[in-house]
Design a protein around this motif. Structure first.
Motif, PDB file in Angstrom:
ATOM      1  N   ARG A   1     -57.449 -16.987 141.832  1.00 39.49           N
ATOM      2  CA  ARG A   1     -58.776 -16.571 142.349  1.00 39.49           C
ATOM      3  C   ARG A   1     -59.987 -17.549 141.714  1.00 39.49           C
ATOM      4  NH1 ARG A   1     -60.675 -11.208 143.913  1.00 39.49           N
ATOM      5  NH2 ARG A   1     -62.084 -12.398 145.072  1.00 39.49           N
ATOM      6  N   LEU A   2     -60.250 -17.375 140.463  1.00 42.04           N
ATOM      7  CA  LEU A   2     -61.060 -18.062 139.745  1.00 42.04           C
ATOM      8  C   LEU A   2     -60.883 -19.498 139.606  1.00 42.04           C
ATOM      9  CD1 LEU A   2     -63.527 -17.451 137.912  1.00 42.04           C
ATOM     10  CD2 LEU A   2     -61.937 -18.030 135.837  1.00 42.04           C
ATOM     11  N   VAL A   3     -59.705 -20.111 139.607  1.00 43.08           N
ATOM     12  CA  VAL A   3     -59.494 -21.660 139.486  1.00 43.08           C
ATOM     13  C   VAL A   3     -59.684 -22.119 141.077  1.00 43.08           C
ATOM     14  CG1 VAL A   3     -57.591 -23.344 139.370  1.00 43.08           C
ATOM     15  CG2 VAL A   3     -57.859 -21.538 137.828  1.00 43.08           C
ATOM     16  N   ALA A   4     -59.444 -21.421 142.213  1.00 47.09           N
ATOM     17  CA  ALA A   4     -59.685 -21.817 143.406  1.00 47.09           C
ATOM     18  C   ALA A   4     -61.022 -21.926 143.624  1.00 47.09           C
ATOM     19  CB  ALA A   4     -58.975 -20.970 144.522  1.00 47.09           C
ATOM     20  N   HIS A   5     -61.750 -21.034 143.249  1.00 43.31           N
ATOM     21  CA  HIS A   5     -63.299 -21.036 143.312  1.00 43.31           C
ATOM     22  C   HIS A   5     -63.783 -22.155 142.600  1.00 43.31           C
ATOM     23  CE1 HIS A   5     -67.503 -19.677 142.970  1.00 43.31           C
ATOM     24  NE2 HIS A   5     -67.282 -19.006 143.920  1.00 43.31           N
ATOM     25  N   MET A   6     -63.355 -22.375 141.217  1.00 42.49           N
ATOM     26  CA  MET A   6     -63.933 -23.529 140.550  1.00 42.49           C
ATOM     27  C   MET A   6     -63.659 -24.973 141.259  1.00 42.49           C
ATOM     28  SD  MET A   6     -62.919 -24.470 136.508  1.00 42.49           S
ATOM     29  CE  MET A   6     -61.235 -25.189 136.918  1.00 42.49           C
ATOM     30  N   GLN A   7     -62.495 -24.956 141.714  1.00 37.43           N
ATOM     31  CA  GLN A   7     -62.001 -26.318 142.334  1.00 37.43           C
ATOM     32  C   GLN A   7     -62.861 -26.809 143.499  1.00 37.43           C
ATOM     33  OE1 GLN A   7     -57.896 -25.297 142.685  1.00 37.43           O
ATOM     34  NE2 GLN A   7     -57.507 -27.143 141.323  1.00 37.43           N
ATOM     35  N   GLY A   8     -63.466 -25.250 144.321  1.00 39.80           N
ATOM     36  CA  GLY A   8     -64.427 -25.568 145.359  1.00 39.80           C
ATOM     37  C   GLY A   8     -65.397 -26.576 145.049  1.00 39.80           C
ATOM     38  N   GLN A   9     -65.826 -26.271 143.456  1.00 38.97           N
ATOM     39  CA  GLN A   9     -67.230 -26.992 143.291  1.00 38.97           C
ATOM     40  C   GLN A   9     -67.045 -28.508 142.984  1.00 38.97           C
ATOM     41  OE1 GLN A   9     -69.754 -25.201 142.810  1.00 38.97           O
ATOM     42  NE2 GLN A   9     -69.441 -23.116 141.969  1.00 38.97           N
ATOM     43  N   ASN A  10     -65.767 -28.949 143.128  1.00 39.34           N
ATOM     44  CA  ASN A  10     -65.562 -30.440 142.895  1.00 39.34           C
ATOM     45  C   ASN A  10     -66.191 -31.074 141.810  1.00 39.34           C
ATOM     46  OD1 ASN A  10     -63.900 -32.967 143.911  1.00 39.34           O
ATOM     47  ND2 ASN A  10     -65.970 -33.324 144.962  1.00 39.34           N
ATOM     48  N   ALA A  11     -66.221 -30.398 140.265  1.00 35.49           N
ATOM     49  CA  ALA A  11     -66.803 -31.115 139.499  1.00 35.49           C
ATOM     50  C   ALA A  11     -66.231 -32.412 139.081  1.00 35.49           C
ATOM     51  CB  ALA A  11     -66.422 -30.134 138.234  1.00 35.49           C
ATOM     52  N   ASP A  12     -66.819 -33.184 138.406  1.00 34.28           N
ATOM     53  CA  ASP A  12     -66.510 -34.562 138.012  1.00 34.28           C
ATOM     54  C   ASP A  12     -65.436 -34.550 136.882  1.00 34.28           C
ATOM     55  OD1 ASP A  12     -68.402 -36.089 139.615  1.00 34.28           O
ATOM     56  OD2 ASP A  12     -69.725 -35.216 138.549  1.00 34.28           O
TER      57      ASP A  12
ATOM     58  N   THR B   1     -63.426 -31.514 134.260  1.00 39.44           N
ATOM     59  CA  THR B   1     -63.188 -30.144 133.577  1.00 39.44           C
ATOM     60  C   THR B   1     -62.669 -30.218 132.268  1.00 39.44           C
ATOM     61  OG1 THR B   1     -62.356 -29.489 135.948  1.00 39.44           O
ATOM     62  CG2 THR B   1     -61.783 -28.209 134.182  1.00 39.44           C
ATOM     63  N   ALA B   2     -63.426 -29.187 131.607  1.00 41.90           N
ATOM     64  CA  ALA B   2     -62.738 -28.961 130.045  1.00 41.90           C
ATOM     65  C   ALA B   2     -62.019 -27.668 130.030  1.00 41.90           C
ATOM     66  CB  ALA B   2     -64.229 -28.794 129.152  1.00 41.90           C
TER      67      ALA B   2
ATOM     68  N   ALA C   1     -43.986 -25.486 129.097  1.00 42.37           N
ATOM     69  CA  ALA C   1     -43.711 -26.182 130.311  1.00 42.37           C
ATOM     70  C   ALA C   1     -44.278 -25.792 131.395  1.00 42.37           C
ATOM     71  CB  ALA C   1     -42.156 -26.255 130.547  1.00 42.37           C
ATOM     72  N   ARG C   2     -44.446 -24.562 131.624  1.00 47.01           N
ATOM     73  CA  ARG C   2     -45.278 -24.015 132.743  1.00 47.01           C
ATOM     74  C   ARG C   2     -46.831 -24.212 132.510  1.00 47.01           C
ATOM     75  NH1 ARG C   2     -45.187 -17.524 133.381  1.00 47.01           N
ATOM     76  NH2 ARG C   2     -46.076 -17.481 131.558  1.00 47.01           N
ATOM     77  N   ALA C   3     -47.241 -24.336 131.279  1.00 45.36           N
ATOM     78  CA  ALA C   3     -48.568 -24.656 131.211  1.00 45.36           C
ATOM     79  C   ALA C   3     -48.892 -26.205 131.661  1.00 45.36           C
ATOM     80  CB  ALA C   3     -49.182 -24.425 129.772  1.00 45.36           C
ATOM     81  N   GLY C   4     -48.168 -26.937 131.383  1.00 45.38           N
ATOM     82  CA  GLY C   4     -47.976 -28.453 131.820  1.00 45.38           C
ATOM     83  C   GLY C   4     -48.005 -28.265 133.293  1.00 45.38           C
ATOM     84  N   ASP C   5     -47.014 -27.527 133.963  1.00 39.55           N
ATOM     85  CA  ASP C   5     -47.039 -27.575 135.430  1.00 39.55           C
ATOM     86  C   ASP C   5     -48.556 -27.233 135.949  1.00 39.55           C
ATOM     87  OD1 ASP C   5     -44.536 -28.480 135.379  1.00 39.55           O
ATOM     88  OD2 ASP C   5     -43.794 -26.514 135.688  1.00 39.55           O
ATOM     89  N   TRP C   6     -49.075 -26.042 135.313  1.00 33.22           N
ATOM     90  CA  TRP C   6     -50.306 -25.511 135.942  1.00 33.22           C
ATOM     91  C   TRP C   6     -51.499 -26.718 135.656  1.00 33.22           C
ATOM     92  CZ3 TRP C   6     -55.308 -24.794 133.520  1.00 33.22           C
ATOM     93  CH2 TRP C   6     -56.065 -23.993 134.107  1.00 33.22           C
TER      94      TRP C   6
ATOM     95  N   LEU D   1     -53.748 -28.369 138.432  1.00 27.38           N
ATOM     96  CA  LEU D   1     -55.363 -28.278 138.499  1.00 27.38           C
ATOM     97  C   LEU D   1     -55.827 -29.589 138.856  1.00 27.38           C
ATOM     98  CD1 LEU D   1     -57.838 -26.521 137.724  1.00 27.38           C
ATOM     99  CD2 LEU D   1     -57.379 -27.541 135.372  1.00 27.38           C
ATOM    100  N   GLY D   2     -55.172 -30.740 138.312  1.00 26.14           N
ATOM    101  CA  GLY D   2     -56.059 -32.066 138.537  1.00 26.14           C
ATOM    102  C   GLY D   2     -55.139 -32.882 137.984  1.00 26.14           C
ATOM    103  N   SER D   3     -55.732 -34.365 137.857  1.00 26.80           N
ATOM    104  CA  SER D   3     -55.242 -35.590 137.029  1.00 26.80           C
ATOM    105  C   SER D   3     -55.830 -35.526 135.922  1.00 26.80           C
ATOM    106  CB  SER D   3     -55.490 -36.670 137.991  1.00 26.80           C
ATOM    107  OG  SER D   3     -56.843 -37.164 137.609  1.00 26.80           O
ATOM    108  N   PRO D   4     -55.209 -35.934 134.807  1.00 27.76           N
ATOM    109  CA  PRO D   4     -55.723 -35.818 133.415  1.00 27.76           C
ATOM    110  C   PRO D   4     -56.865 -36.965 133.427  1.00 27.76           C
ATOM    111  CG  PRO D   4     -53.452 -37.264 133.463  1.00 27.76           C
ATOM    112  CD  PRO D   4     -53.677 -36.666 134.854  1.00 27.76           C
TER     113      PRO D   4
END
Length: 296
Positions: free
Chosen positions: A49-60, A62-63, A78-83, A87-90
């Motif tokens: 839920r928190l990540v979905a809200h953050m992604q809605g901000q469309n930040a330039d 993310t740290a 491996a799961r963290a890499g998938d996460w 989340l977005g491109s490197p």
């Protein structure tokens, strides 16, 4: 204007299946701590839920300031890499590792291979940290305090070699006119040090900032929202911590899950920077803007 989102202490759950052979040394005490305390305090629904809200901000940009995993098992890495890839491109995300990502010897090296470009950027030499990402007039400088430690310890380490590289990077980015944002998992300010979970080398880190300056320092580790400052070259440098991104409401150990959003803009010879903190309250089910303050 550039927008920078800050999230930390992901602690992906639930814990994967753990074989007895994996529960050697420190991982045994970490597994027991998870089962007895943390499994009810950190959960995937809160994080989603928190990540979905953050992604809605469309930040330039993310740290992510570390602790993607719990025991740094290969399956967790491996799961963290998938996460991260979800989340977005490197190109728009940088990670600095946390102590849980280096839980045992060799774990951080495994993460560096799996997470790839999320843990990479411009460097001065062959050393992986600090690395730099540049987005417009923003320079994100990712340090590493992540080292394996003995059971019951969660300390970080910042040594003289990394300090030397950080100093040279800060000077170069400062001379070029960038808004320098330094990422480190463990807080570097004196107020948050502790023998069992503090940063070894925190004085050295502060000396580098005092000599070369920076505009902003972001950290995680404490699972608490916090704002401090340390001396810089020409002004006090804000040191901002954020609550764990997976911390459930009603927990007794941490602040509820939150993230920070910074709006950064050049203003004459200086900067304007406004911070907004979004997340859960202790009561209520909504994600709200909990704080807005001008840093510069």
């Amino acid at each position: 204007m550039i927008t920078l989102a800050h999230i930390s202490d992901i602690h992906l759950s639930p814990m994967p299946e753990v074989a007895l052979r994996d529960l050697l040394g420190k991982r045994l005490t970490g597994f027991l701590n998870w089962k007895l305390k943390r499994h009810g305090e950190l959960n995937s629904e809160t994080l989603a839920r928190l990540v979905a809200h953050m992604q809605g901000q469309n930040a330039d940009f993310t740290a992510v300031t570390g602790d993607m995993t719990n025991l740094a098992l290969d399956s967790e890495v491996a799961r963290a890499g998938d996460w991260l890839r979800a989340l977005g491109s490197p190109e728009r995300i940088a990670v600095c590792p946390g102590n849980h990502d280096a839980y045992v010897p060799g774990a951080l090296e495994t993460a560096q291979k799996d997470w790839g470009d999320y843990l990479k950027g411009e460097t001065l030499d062959s050393a992986a940290f600090p690395f730099v990402r540049r987005v417009g007039e923003l320079a994100i400088i990712s340090c590493s305090s992540a080292v394996p430690t003995r059971p019951f310890l969660a300390i970080g380490r910042f040594d003289e070699k990394q300090a030397d590289r950080l100093g040279r990077i800060l000077k170069a980015m400062g001379d070029a006119g960038y808004f320098r944002t330094v990422l480190i998992h463990h807080p570097p300010n004196a107020e948050l040090q502790h023998p069992s979970f503090g940063l070894k080398g925190h004085k050295l880190f502060r000396q580098v900032i005092a000599e070369h300056g920076a505009e902003l320092i972001l950290h995680g580790h404490t699972h608490r929202s916090s704002i401090h400052s340390i001396p810089g070259k020409n002004h006090e440098v804000p040191v901002v911590g954020v609550a764990a991104a997976s911390a459930a409401q009603g927990g007794t150990l941490d602040d509820p899950a939150r993230y920070n959003l910074f709006r950064i803009e050049k203003s004459g010879e200086g900067w304007t920077c406004t911070m907004r903190e979004y997340g859960f309250q202790r009561l209520g089910s909504d994600i709200v803007m909990r704080l807005q303050m001008r840093i510069y």
